[in-house]
Design a protein around this motif. Structure first.
Motif, mmCIF file in Angstrom:
data_model
loop_
_atom_site.group_PDB
_atom_site.id
_atom_site.type_symbol
_atom_site.label_atom_id
_atom_site.label_comp_id
_atom_site.label_asym_id
_atom_site.label_seq_id
_atom_site.Cartn_x
_atom_site.Cartn_y
_atom_site.Cartn_z
ATOM 1 N N ASP A 225 93.403 53.826 1.842
ATOM 2 C CA ASP A 225 94.580 53.092 2.279
ATOM 3 C C ASP A 225 94.206 52.358 3.560
ATOM 4 O O ASP A 225 93.788 52.978 4.539
ATOM 5 N N TYR A 226 94.339 51.023 3.552
ATOM 6 C CA TYR A 226 93.853 50.240 4.687
ATOM 7 C C TYR A 226 94.676 50.481 5.953
ATOM 8 O O TYR A 226 94.120 50.605 7.046
ATOM 9 N N ARG B 126 91.702 58.771 -2.822
ATOM 10 C CA ARG B 126 91.115 59.434 -3.988
ATOM 11 C C ARG B 126 89.607 59.241 -4.012
ATOM 12 O O ARG B 126 89.105 58.194 -3.613
ATOM 13 N N THR B 127 88.895 60.254 -4.475
ATOM 14 C CA THR B 127 87.458 60.162 -4.737
ATOM 15 C C THR B 127 87.245 60.286 -6.241
ATOM 16 O O THR B 127 87.777 61.202 -6.874
ATOM 17 N N SER C 35 96.066 46.069 0.351
ATOM 18 C CA SER C 35 96.516 47.326 0.948
ATOM 19 C C SER C 35 95.492 48.441 0.826
ATOM 20 O O SER C 35 95.600 49.465 1.510
ATOM 21 N N LYS C 36 94.500 48.257 -0.053
ATOM 22 C CA LYS C 36 93.524 49.314 -0.296
ATOM 23 C C LYS C 36 92.109 48.738 -0.360
ATOM 24 O O LYS C 36 91.910 47.551 -0.619
ATOM 25 N N LEU C 37 91.146 49.613 -0.124
ATOM 26 C CA LEU C 37 89.727 49.304 -0.273
ATOM 27 C C LEU C 37 89.099 50.344 -1.183
ATOM 28 O O LEU C 37 89.523 51.505 -1.198
ATOM 29 N N VAL C 38 88.089 49.935 -1.941
ATOM 30 C CA VAL C 38 87.326 50.885 -2.736
ATOM 31 C C VAL C 38 85.848 50.664 -2.441
ATOM 32 O O VAL C 38 85.391 49.528 -2.281
ATOM 33 N N THR C 39 85.103 51.757 -2.329
ATOM 34 C CA THR C 39 83.668 51.689 -2.080
ATOM 35 C C THR C 39 82.925 52.353 -3.226
ATOM 36 O O THR C 39 83.377 53.360 -3.780
ATOM 37 N N ALA C 40 81.786 51.778 -3.614
ATOM 38 C CA ALA C 40 80.943 52.334 -4.676
ATOM 39 C C ALA C 40 79.600 52.701 -4.062
ATOM 40 O O ALA C 40 78.950 51.867 -3.440
#
Length: 222
Positions: A188-189, A196-197, A173-178
């Motif tokens: 939120d996909y 959030r950042t 349901s979510k993605l995170v990028t670094a």
């Protein structure tokens, strides 16, 4: 290129995650400079990429399913969670890279997305359900390829610098990028909106979501 099914030095022991002796025999597979390796979720396929190509092995028979020769196949790949399909970056640098998708069982090249961006991408990663492939684009966008429809879309991340890696939450349901801008962004996909950042302490290099979805671990250059 056409996949090559060939005779290679046989591994006498079955390859399993706990079989260290068999894993050492990977040195006889004629791949040098191993850059990445991974298991299929069902444990039936073990894949490796090195300086001179990509190989996917049947771990029960200790024989190759698929061999792609050439330095252009040394890059990152992602094994599909439900099927024996691999998405692999092809090319010697990001300016000439493109994405290929292969059926490991049949050796067939499947339709892959045309990436409509300058340069290409890094770190392909299938969603937990296997319906979407996420790509970290050179221009700081996220590329999203829908396997069922063949459609490619892009999510603008608003990172100030290239991001190094993308990860799905366990439920997809979510993605995170670094990013190299020292921040992580959680998305939120479904809505394609940022949740959030998170400010890191240095250039972020890697991220990993915990199996229960409660925690995100990250590493940096510090």
């Amino acid at each position: 290129p056409t996949p090559r099914f060939t005779d290679v030095p046989e591994i006498n022991l079955p390859i399993t995650p706990s079989n260290v002796a068999a894993l050492k025999e990977l040195e006889s597979m004629a791949l040098t400079g191993l850059a990445e390796m991974g298991w299929s979720d069902d444990g039936e396929i073990f894949a490796i990429a090195g300086e001179n190509g990509f190989q996917a092995w049947d771990v029960k028979l200790s024989s190759p399913f698929l061999i792609l020769e050439g330095a252009e196949y040394r890059n990152q790949f992602s094994l599909h969670p439900g099927n024996h399909i691999v998405a692999i970056l092809v090319g010697n640098n990001h300016l000439d890279q493109h994405l290929e998708i292969w059926d490991i069982d049949t050796g067939e090249a499947l339709t892959a997305p045309s990436v409509d961006q300058t340069g290409c991408c890094f770190y392909p990663l299938w969603s937990p359900k296997g319906d979407t492939l996420a790509l970290a684009m050179v221009n700081t966008n996220i590329g999203l390829y829908e396997l069922a429809t063949g459609e490619m879309s892009y999510l603008q991340t608003d990172h100030d610098n290239r991001f190094r890696e993308v990860a799905w939450s366990p439920d997809g349901s979510k993605l995170v990028t670094a990013s190299q801008d020292t921040t992580m962004k959680i998305w939120d996909y479904a809505s394609r909106k940022i949740i959030r950042t998170i400010q890191g302490h240095d250039i972020l290099t890697t991220i990993s979501w915990s199996p229960d979805g409660r925690f995100i671990a990250y590493g940096n250059m510090e």
